[in-house]
Design an enzyme around this catalytic site. Structure first.
Site, short mmCIF file in Angstrom:
data_model
loop_
_atom_site.label_atom_id
_atom_site.label_comp_id
_atom_site.label_asym_id
_atom_site.label_seq_id
_atom_site.Cartn_x
_atom_site.Cartn_y
_atom_site.Cartn_z
N HIS A 68 37.85 39.25 33.42
CA HIS A 68 37.49 38.35 34.64
C HIS A 68 37.93 39.22 35.81
CE1 HIS A 68 37.14 34.91 37.66
NE2 HIS A 68 38.24 35.51 38.21
N GLU A 69 39.16 39.50 35.60
CA GLU A 69 39.55 40.55 36.70
C GLU A 69 39.15 41.87 37.04
OE1 GLU A 69 41.54 39.15 38.99
OE2 GLU A 69 41.82 37.27 37.51
N HIS A 78 35.99 41.61 38.73
CA HIS A 78 36.06 41.44 40.19
C HIS A 78 36.14 42.99 40.61
CE1 HIS A 78 36.59 37.40 41.44
NE2 HIS A 78 37.65 37.22 40.84
N GLU A 101 34.00 34.07 42.42
CA GLU A 101 34.61 33.58 41.15
C GLU A 101 33.56 33.33 39.86
OE1 GLU A 101 37.95 33.45 40.14
OE2 GLU A 101 38.24 34.70 41.87
#
Length: 294
Positions: free
Chosen positions: A139-140, A143, A223
């Site tokens: 997930h990071e 980003h 997100e």
């Protein structure tokens, strides 16, 4: 009360610097072009400086420690996982840090895709399975690959410029109307300076709150896309399992200024409009429906 006092002092400082810069450059404060130029400089200046210093500020905020050489098997696994996922999405290996916090959380920051930082909490490493932690890291990494930090900075710069410019235009009109515009008698063309400061301060606060709705919307939107990016990297079920685990975690301890960068935002808010993260149930539903995977 302290926050209000700091806001007033900050606004006064900005007004003083604003006036000094206008005087030094010879730009008339009554000139819309001059005011817009200064609003752009001040609006984007703070956002860009924050972006350039984001890694240092984030590490100082949480007391994080960058891993130079892995000291144990957990740190080796963490470094290898970040390296593998970074290679998958085509970015340079980010710096990896660990910070002490009981909550399950992680964040990514950095001014460029190839000069970034991924940090995870000790709570995440202790309370998540490897599959769940792998999904959070993905997930990071998503980003970073999506360039979310830079895009957030640009959006923040635009709304900052809008807030500064519109607040001062209206304050200038109000000060001239209420205080009387007596430029020919030696007073500023802005009218009464006290009225100008008071109106500009109130409007900046009000418009700042309204503008935050825009930035918070984008934060929630990114997100969903980072969740989808994680699902593509490690699988949908792993990301869903990670989000379900987050539902049982401690209330995040990170500073409010860090919430937009963390995977686990604060659960309580006056309104979803002002939340940095969508509710976890909505994120899970979005993954199950594949809405952002198309």
């Amino acid at each position: 009360m302290m926050r209000i006092a700091l806001f007033l002092l900050t606004n006064l400082a900005v007004m003083v610097v604003f006036g000094l810069v206008l005087s030094l450059t010879g730009i008339q404060s009554s000139s819309m072009t001059g005011l817009l130029i200064m609003a752009l400089l001040f609006g984007f200046g703070g956002s860009i400086v924050s972006l350039m210093m984001s890694k240092w500020m984030a590490l100082k905020s949480v007391g994080g420690e960058v891993i130079e050489q892995p000291r144990n098997e957990t740190e080796r696994w963490l470094m290898n996982t970040v390296a593998q996922q970074a290679q998958q999405v085509g970015i340079a290996m980010p710096q990896v840090a660990i910070y002490h916090a009981p909550d399950i959380n992680a964040f990514a920051t950095g001014a460029r895709r190839d000069a970034s930082l991924v940090a995870v909490s000790t709570g995440l490493l202790q309370n998540m399975s490897r599959d769940e932690a792998e999904a959070v890291i993905a997930h990071e990494i998503s980003h970073i690959a999506n360039g979310d930090m830079v895009t957030m900075t640009l959006i923040q710069g635009v709304v900052n410029t809008f807030v500064i410019f519109i607040s001062r235009v209206i304050a200038q009109i109000a000060a001239g109307f209420l205080g009387g515009n007596r430029e020919d008698e030696g007073e500023s063309s802005n009218g009464n300076p006290l009225i100008y400061f008071a109106v500009a301060t109130v409007l900046e606060l009000v418009f700042g709150i309204l503008a935050s709705i825009i930035t918070m919307w984008f934060s929630r939107y990114r997100e969903f896309h980072a969740d989808a990016g994680s699902a593509r990297l490690v699988g949908r079920e792993k990301m869903i399992a990670a989000l379900q685990r987050l539902k049982t975690s401690y209330e995040p301890q990170e500073a409010s200024s860090m919430m937009a960068f963390c995977i686990n935002g604060k659960a309580k808010s006056m309104s979803e409009l002002f939340m940095t993260h969508p509710p976890l149930d909505k994120r899970i539903e979005a993954l199950r429906s594949g809405e952002y995977l198309k």
